[in-house]
Design an enzyme around this catalytic site. Structure first.
Site, PDB file in Angstrom:
ATOM      1  N   CYS A   2       0.734  -1.138   0.030  1.00 46.61           N
ATOM      2  CA  CYS A   2      -0.036   0.075  -0.213  1.00 46.61           C
ATOM      3  C   CYS A   2       0.983   1.166   0.174  1.00 46.61           C
ATOM      4  CB  CYS A   2      -0.670   0.019   1.203  1.00 46.61           C
ATOM      5  SG  CYS A   2      -1.941  -1.458   1.411  1.00 46.61           S
ATOM      6  N   ARG A  27       1.150   1.742  -5.847  1.00 46.24           N
ATOM      7  CA  ARG A  27       1.428   0.880  -4.692  1.00 46.24           C
ATOM      8  C   ARG A  27      -0.075   0.184  -4.340  1.00 46.24           C
ATOM      9  NH1 ARG A  27       6.133   0.884  -2.099  1.00 46.24           N
ATOM     10  NH2 ARG A  27       5.120  -0.344  -0.406  1.00 46.24           N
ATOM     11  N   TRP A  75      -3.815  -1.597  -1.292  1.00 42.92           N
ATOM     12  CA  TRP A  75      -3.992  -2.807  -1.827  1.00 42.92           C
ATOM     13  C   TRP A  75      -4.560  -3.845  -1.049  1.00 42.92           C
ATOM     14  CZ3 TRP A  75      -4.100  -3.674  -7.063  1.00 42.92           C
ATOM     15  CH2 TRP A  75      -3.804  -5.022  -7.470  1.00 42.92           C
ATOM     16  N   GLY A 102       1.094  -3.874   4.998  1.00 41.66           N
ATOM     17  CA  GLY A 102       1.466  -5.337   5.417  1.00 41.66           C
ATOM     18  C   GLY A 102       0.491  -6.222   5.857  1.00 41.66           C
ATOM     19  N   GLU A 484       6.607 -20.982 -19.729  1.00 39.72           N
ATOM     20  CA  GLU A 484       6.724 -19.588 -19.176  1.00 39.72           C
ATOM     21  C   GLU A 484       7.765 -18.887 -19.737  1.00 39.72           C
ATOM     22  OE1 GLU A 484       4.647 -17.492 -18.188  1.00 39.72           O
ATOM     23  OE2 GLU A 484       5.772 -16.141 -16.941  1.00 39.72           O
ATOM     24  N   LYS A 488       7.467 -15.258 -21.890  1.00 40.07           N
ATOM     25  CA  LYS A 488       8.192 -14.172 -21.521  1.00 40.07           C
ATOM     26  C   LYS A 488       8.973 -13.417 -22.489  1.00 40.07           C
ATOM     27  CE  LYS A 488       6.448 -13.123 -17.775  1.00 40.07           C
ATOM     28  NZ  LYS A 488       5.374 -13.549 -18.166  1.00 40.07           N
ATOM     29  N   GLU A 491       6.501 -12.197 -25.393  1.00 36.80           N
ATOM     30  CA  GLU A 491       5.679 -10.985 -25.077  1.00 36.80           C
ATOM     31  C   GLU A 491       6.557  -9.517 -24.966  1.00 36.80           C
ATOM     32  OE1 GLU A 491       2.877 -11.290 -21.803  1.00 36.80           O
ATOM     33  OE2 GLU A 491       4.308 -12.298 -20.702  1.00 36.80           O
ATOM     34  N   HIS A 507      10.460 -36.252 -31.377  1.00 38.91           N
ATOM     35  CA  HIS A 507       9.484 -36.546 -31.939  1.00 38.91           C
ATOM     36  C   HIS A 507       9.028 -35.530 -32.861  1.00 38.91           C
ATOM     37  CE1 HIS A 507       8.658 -39.972 -29.508  1.00 38.91           C
ATOM     38  NE2 HIS A 507       8.884 -39.227 -28.366  1.00 38.91           N
ATOM     39  N   LYS A 609      -2.714  -5.602 -19.702  1.00 35.01           N
ATOM     40  CA  LYS A 609      -2.546  -6.099 -18.220  1.00 35.01           C
ATOM     41  C   LYS A 609      -3.669  -7.152 -17.867  1.00 35.01           C
ATOM     42  CE  LYS A 609      -0.378  -7.248 -14.919  1.00 35.01           C
ATOM     43  NZ  LYS A 609       0.804  -8.116 -14.818  1.00 35.01           N
TER      44      LYS A 609
END
Ligand code: AGP
Length: 614
Positions: A2, A27, A75, A102, A484, A488, A491, A507, A609
């Site tokens: 936050c 944040r 957040w 926190g 993954e 990355k 993109e 194969h 996003k």
């Protein structure tokens, strides 16, 4: 994660605090609020949604002019993002106001103690407990600094707290443990904040506070103590970042910052989810143990990086629980007429909680009467709201379009789910579960170790600026990591990249191998079903055909050395948890190669996003 601001000085506290929050909105942007000290009272406002909602409320109902105040952009971790759960929180007498960043791990016990003492909480947050405890101490005669010291000695978890006392307008008091807090030293004014972006337009002289410290600021003084009240001091420094760099904590990209935040994000995602004996407690799950015991199939559905997290989860969940676990691309899921019953648990993984394909998938699952559990990083977003249960990841806002800490904390949440199911269904002994929990606890330092060696990966990325195609190979839980790593690169660097199960190469895909083609090879830990040896055979095959082998292997695994053109070491880990470490060099590689190629790493072309269209 936050945004927090506190101010004492000669300017308008409302203006300084609100502008400071604007600089920190990245944040957290679930809600925002301010609390000011004015003529023996606390005045303020707080609103759900972006800071603009608070701006509007303050314009409609202006607060009185004052020079002491605190503010917060949230957040959410505990409690939906609404007006009541927004910070600041006050004690019942409105004598004290607090903002917090926190997770207070022991807030449930403290809340029970207060309620037994006649206190009534109005919010779902862990923070409100601190306001009640602080105010009880202040009303008992303690000054705000002493009250904060007493409070902090009772808290477990990660927290930055900033508080004001209506009867003491000259000071703002703050404290930190495992969460950022920095002081801005001005002329006739002083600031506290989550990071320097909040006050560098006023002063660039800062004081960084250490672990378990309390700071009291007045207009002319900054006093630092330990939690036990003994005198201490922070680290004085001059901030030479511009505002943009300050928002990224000095990094060039939000994505790079978020890669380096992963140790904290993992630590925060584990906080409060197990007791000291390693027994899991997923309070927010909202599914009974009997419902979980009746589950006879799990279907994980997600898109993109979240889908790859689901593929990793399959290995762990099936091994720990022996429940069949399917993993489905959300946009394919409902069109294949899946077999779903009341005893099917559908797990939707989504960082944003707004991905339309995944949302449609869970709506279909619920129409089939299946239970839906969301794993999500955005409190109160649509997917968890439409699910029966939720496990929130605590990565904090992920600004970079390419998901990194989101992926990492999705893995953590999937591991916690698998272990919790094993605990509830007795498919693993308590000590076996505790052993895995211990290893998860060590992951932040393992990830940090990878980050400390980032330069090796950066050098590799720079040497491959001209690469037109990169392959990624993995086996078992390393296979989704290969997928993954390829995503990355696609993109961010806009080059052809493809992930394969290493055993699949012979194969067909091995025909792709050309002289000097870079191939990342993620090597599983030695000792599991000859998996390791078969991976080495695969590396030999591609090297014999000219590939440039970039081997990601554990410390001490010497068998790979003869076949590695580049060797990236990762810390030892168990087979199922290795993805947490193996993915880090792939994230760093993609970020650096895109940077070298001059691309916008945070906002890659053609991407958003959150994909809120099907
Ligand atoms: C990952 O780097 C991409 N940004 C994308 O694949 C993303 O993971 C996918 O769109 C799913 O998003 P979600 O987790 O917010 O549902």
């Amino acid at each position: 994660m936050c945004g927090i601001v506190g101010y004492v000085g000669e300017k308008s506290a409302e203006q300084v605090v609100v502008e400071g929050l604007r600089r920190l909105e990245y944040r957290g942007y679930d809600s925002a609020g301010v609390a000011l000290v004015h003529e023996g009272a606390i005045v303020g406002d707080k609103r759900a949604g972006k800071l603009a909602n608070l701006d509007k409320a303050l314009a409609e109902t202006p607060l009185p002019a004052t020079t002491t105040g605190i503010g917060h952009t949230r957040w959410a971790t505990h409690g939906a993002p609404n007006d009541v759960n927004a910070h600041p929180h006050r004690g019942p007498e409105s004598r004290v106001a607090v903002v917090h960043n926190g997770i207070i791990e022991n807030f449930v016990a403290l809340r029970k103690e207060l309620e037994q003492d006649g206190h009534t909480m109005v919010s779902e947050t862990d923070t409100e407990v601190t306001a009640h405890l602080l105010e009880r101490a202040v009303l008992g005669g303690a000054d705000l600094t002493s009250a904060m010291q007493q409070l902090c000695s009772r808290l477990d978890g990660a927290f930055t707290l900033v508080a004001v006392d209506a009867a003491d307008p000259a000071r703002v008091v703050a404290a930190r443990r495992n969460s950022p807090l920095v002081v801005g030293r001005g002329e006739g004014e002083n600031f506290v904040a989550s990071d320097v972006a909040a006050f560098i337009e006023h002063t660039r002289d800062a004081v960084e506070l250490g672990q378990d410290q309390v700071v009291t600021i007045t207009a002319d003084d900054i006093t630092v103590t330990d939690f036990d009240g003994s005198p201490s001091k922070g680290l004085e420094y001059h901030v030479d970042w511009d505002l943009s760099a300050a928002e990224k904590d000095g990094f060039d990209w939000f994505m790079r910052k978020e890669i380096f935040e992963q140790p904290r994000a993992v630590r925060d995602s584990l906080l409060g989810r197990h007791d000291d004996n390693g027994r899991l407690q997923l309070d927010e799950l909202r599914m009974s143990e009997s419902e979980l015991r009746n589950v006879d199939k799990i279907v994980i559905t997600a898109c993109g990086t979240a889908f790859y997290a689901g593929l990793v989860a399959k290995y762990a969940i099936e091994h720990w629980t022996r429940i069949p676990c399917e993993v489905e691309l959300a946009h394919e899921f409902r069109y294949r007429d899946p077999i779903l019953t009341r005893d099917t648990l559908v797990v939707a993984i989504s960082q944003s909680g707004e991905t339309a394909d995944t949302l449609m998938a869970i709506r279909h699952a619920r129409e089939q009467r299946s239970k839906v559990l969301a794993i999500c990083n955005t409190n109160g977003s649509t997917i968890p709201r439409e699910s029966d249960a939720v496990i929130y990841t605590h990565a904090g806002p992920e600004i970079g379009v390419a998901s990194t800490k989101g992926f990492m904390t999705q893995l953590i949440a999937c591991y916690l789910l698998g272990l919790y199911l094993a605990q509830v269904r007795d498919t693993k002994y308590a000590e076996e579960i505790a052993t895995v929990v211990d290893e998860l606890q060590s992951m932040p330092e393992n990830i940090q170790q990878m980050l400390d060696n980032a330069d090796q990966v950066y050098d590799l990325a720079r040497s491959l600026e001209g690469a037109r195609s990169v392959l990624f190979l993995g086996r078992h839980a390393g296979f989704p990591v290969a997928l993954e790593g390829a995503l990355k690169l696609k993109e961010l660097a806009y080059i052809h990249a493809e992930g394969f199960a290493a055993g699949e190469l012979k194969h067909g895909p091995i025909a792709l191998i050309e002289q000097d083609m870079p191939v990342f090879c993620i090597v599983p830990p030695p000792g599991r079903d000859f998996l390791h040896d078969k991976m080495i055979s695969g590396i030999q095959e591609i090297r014999a055909r000219g590939a440039r082998t970039i081997v990601v292997a554990e410390e001490g695994d010497d068998a790979v050395e003869p076949y590695a053109d580049v060797l990236i070491r990762i810390p030892r880990s168990s087979t199922l948890l290795q993805p947490l470490a193996a993915v880090v060099p792939l994230q760093l590689f993609a970020c650096e190669l895109a940077t070298v190629k001059g691309h916008d790493v945070d906002q890659p072309r053609n991407l958003a996003k959150s994909v809120t269209v099907e």
